[in-house]
Design a protein around this motif. Structure first.
Motif, mmCIF file in Angstrom:
data_model
loop_
_atom_site.group_PDB
_atom_site.id
_atom_site.type_symbol
_atom_site.label_atom_id
_atom_site.label_comp_id
_atom_site.label_asym_id
_atom_site.label_seq_id
_atom_site.Cartn_x
_atom_site.Cartn_y
_atom_site.Cartn_z
ATOM 1 N N GLN A 116 0.834 -1.191 0.000
ATOM 2 C CA GLN A 116 0.000 0.000 0.000
ATOM 3 C C GLN A 116 0.872 1.245 0.000
ATOM 4 O O GLN A 116 1.983 1.245 0.521
ATOM 5 N N VAL A 117 0.318 2.289 -0.606
ATOM 6 C CA VAL A 117 1.009 3.570 -0.686
ATOM 7 C C VAL A 117 0.108 4.646 -0.111
ATOM 8 O O VAL A 117 -1.077 4.726 -0.455
ATOM 9 N N GLN A 118 0.669 5.452 0.755
ATOM 10 C CA GLN A 118 -0.051 6.610 1.273
ATOM 11 C C GLN A 118 0.594 7.872 0.706
ATOM 12 O O GLN A 118 1.820 8.003 0.695
ATOM 13 N N LEU A 119 -0.235 8.769 0.249
ATOM 14 C CA LEU A 119 0.233 10.052 -0.286
ATOM 15 C C LEU A 119 -0.271 11.172 0.616
ATOM 16 O O LEU A 119 -1.477 11.300 0.825
ATOM 17 N N VAL A 120 0.649 11.957 1.124
ATOM 18 C CA VAL A 120 0.290 13.055 2.016
ATOM 19 C C VAL A 120 0.701 14.364 1.359
ATOM 20 O O VAL A 120 1.886 14.600 1.111
ATOM 21 N N GLU A 121 -0.292 15.207 1.101
ATOM 22 C CA GLU A 121 -0.062 16.478 0.430
ATOM 23 C C GLU A 121 0.009 17.601 1.446
ATOM 24 O O GLU A 121 -0.610 17.539 2.510
ATOM 25 N N SER A 122 0.717 18.646 1.086
ATOM 26 C CA SER A 122 0.778 19.844 1.920
ATOM 27 C C SER A 122 1.102 21.034 1.034
ATOM 28 O O SER A 122 1.558 20.869 -0.101
ATOM 29 N N GLY A 123 0.854 22.224 1.567
ATOM 30 C CA GLY A 123 1.255 23.433 0.869
ATOM 31 C C GLY A 123 0.139 24.240 0.252
ATOM 32 O O GLY A 123 0.385 25.322 -0.282
ATOM 33 N N GLY A 124 -1.073 23.737 0.284
ATOM 34 C CA GLY A 124 -2.161 24.518 -0.269
ATOM 35 C C GLY A 124 -2.500 25.710 0.603
ATOM 36 O O GLY A 124 -1.951 25.878 1.696
ATOM 37 N N GLY A 125 -3.392 26.552 0.102
ATOM 38 C CA GLY A 125 -3.798 27.712 0.885
ATOM 39 C C GLY A 125 -4.417 28.789 0.027
ATOM 40 O O GLY A 125 -4.803 28.555 -1.115
ATOM 41 N N LEU A 126 -4.490 29.966 0.617
ATOM 42 C CA LEU A 126 -5.073 31.136 -0.045
ATOM 43 C C LEU A 126 -3.961 32.095 -0.439
ATOM 44 O O LEU A 126 -3.095 32.417 0.386
ATOM 45 N N VAL A 127 -4.000 32.551 -1.677
ATOM 46 C CA VAL A 127 -2.984 33.475 -2.162
ATOM 47 C C VAL A 127 -3.632 34.456 -3.126
ATOM 48 O O VAL A 127 -4.650 34.147 -3.760
ATOM 49 N N GLN A 128 -3.065 35.628 -3.226
ATOM 50 C CA GLN A 128 -3.576 36.616 -4.172
ATOM 51 C C GLN A 128 -3.073 36.302 -5.584
ATOM 52 O O GLN A 128 -2.027 35.670 -5.768
ATOM 53 N N ALA A 129 -3.812 36.766 -6.548
ATOM 54 C CA ALA A 129 -3.406 36.585 -7.938
ATOM 55 C C ALA A 129 -2.000 37.156 -8.144
ATOM 56 O O ALA A 129 -1.681 38.240 -7.620
ATOM 57 N N GLY A 130 -1.199 36.406 -8.883
ATOM 58 C CA GLY A 130 0.187 36.791 -9.097
ATOM 59 C C GLY A 130 1.150 36.201 -8.084
ATOM 60 O O GLY A 130 2.369 36.269 -8.277
ATOM 61 N N GLY A 131 0.610 35.628 -7.046
ATOM 62 C CA GLY A 131 1.448 35.052 -6.001
ATOM 63 C C GLY A 131 1.896 33.640 -6.328
ATOM 64 O O GLY A 131 1.659 33.123 -7.427
ATOM 65 N N SER A 132 2.550 33.025 -5.346
ATOM 66 C CA SER A 132 3.123 31.694 -5.533
ATOM 67 C C SER A 132 2.759 30.780 -4.375
ATOM 68 O O SER A 132 2.533 31.245 -3.244
ATOM 69 N N LEU A 133 2.716 29.502 -4.684
ATOM 70 C CA LEU A 133 2.556 28.456 -3.690
ATOM 71 C C LEU A 133 3.395 27.265 -4.117
ATOM 72 O O LEU A 133 3.642 27.076 -5.317
ATOM 73 N N ARG A 134 3.789 26.474 -3.131
ATOM 74 C CA ARG A 134 4.524 25.244 -3.427
ATOM 75 C C ARG A 134 3.809 24.079 -2.755
ATOM 76 O O ARG A 134 3.664 24.060 -1.526
ATOM 77 N N LEU A 135 3.399 23.136 -3.562
ATOM 78 C CA LEU A 135 2.759 21.935 -3.048
ATOM 79 C C LEU A 135 3.788 20.813 -2.926
ATOM 80 O O LEU A 135 4.700 20.713 -3.753
ATOM 81 N N SER A 136 3.606 20.006 -1.900
ATOM 82 C CA SER A 136 4.456 18.834 -1.705
ATOM 83 C C SER A 136 3.584 17.612 -1.529
ATOM 84 O O SER A 136 2.473 17.692 -0.992
ATOM 85 N N CYS A 137 4.102 16.478 -1.962
ATOM 86 C CA CYS A 137 3.389 15.216 -1.795
ATOM 87 C C CYS A 137 4.414 14.134 -1.496
ATOM 88 O O CYS A 137 5.276 13.846 -2.331
ATOM 89 N N ALA A 138 4.304 13.561 -0.324
ATOM 90 C CA ALA A 138 5.238 12.519 0.093
ATOM 91 C C ALA A 138 4.557 11.164 0.065
ATOM 92 O O ALA A 138 3.461 11.001 0.623
#
Length: 120
Positions: free
Chosen positions: A1-23
Motif C-alpha cells: 500500500q502507498v499513502q500520499l500526504v499532500e501539503s502546501g495549499g492555501g489562499l494566495v492573491q493573484a500573481g502570487g506563488s505556492l509550493r505543493l508537496s506530496c510525500a
C-alpha cells in the motif's frame, strides 16, 4: 500500500506563488510517475503536471511557463511550484502515484487533496 500526504495549499492573491508537496510512504518498490491533478466542483479532474521516475515532465497548456514539477526519488516526494497564480487556478489539487509497484502488484494511488484558492 502507498499513502500520499499532500501539503502546501492555501489562499494566495493573484500573481502570487505556492509550493505543493506530496510525500509517498508505505511498502512499495517503485513508482512510475507522480503527478498533480486538480478539480473544481462540477468539472472533471484534470491533469496539471506529471513527472516520471526518469525526470520527464508533462504540463497542461494552461500552466506551462508558470508551474514547475520536480521530484526527489530518494524521498519519494513530488513538488509543484506554482508561480503567477490566477483565479482560474483555484481548485482542489490531488497528488497521484502512477503504477506503484507494491506487494499486490501495480496500482495507482491518490492523495486526499489540498485546496488552492487564488483571489483576484
Amino acid at each position: 500500500q502507498v499513502q500520499l500526504v499532500e501539503s502546501g495549499g492555501g489562499l494566495v492573491q493573484a500573481g502570487g506563488s505556492l509550493r505543493l508537496s506530496c510525500a509517498a510512504s508505505g511498502i512499495f518498490r517503485s513508482i512510475n510517475a507522480m503527478g498533480w491533478y486538480r478539480q473544481v466542483p462540477g468539472k472533471q479532474r484534470e491533469l496539471v503536471a506529471v513527472i516520471t521516475s526518469g525526470g520527464s515532465t508533462t504540463y497542461a497548456d494552461s500552466v506551462k511557463g508558470r508551474f514547475t514539477i520536480s521530484r526527489d526519488n530518494a524521498k519519494n516526494t513530488v513538488y509543484l511550484q506554482m508561480n503567477s497564480l490566477k483565479p482560474e487556478d483555484t481548485a482542489i489539487y490531488y497528488c497521484n502515484a502512477d503504477r506503484a509497484h507494491t506487494m499486490v502488484g501495480y496500482r495507482d494511488y491518490w492523495g486526499q487533496g489540498t485546496q488552492v484558492t487564488v483571489s483576484s
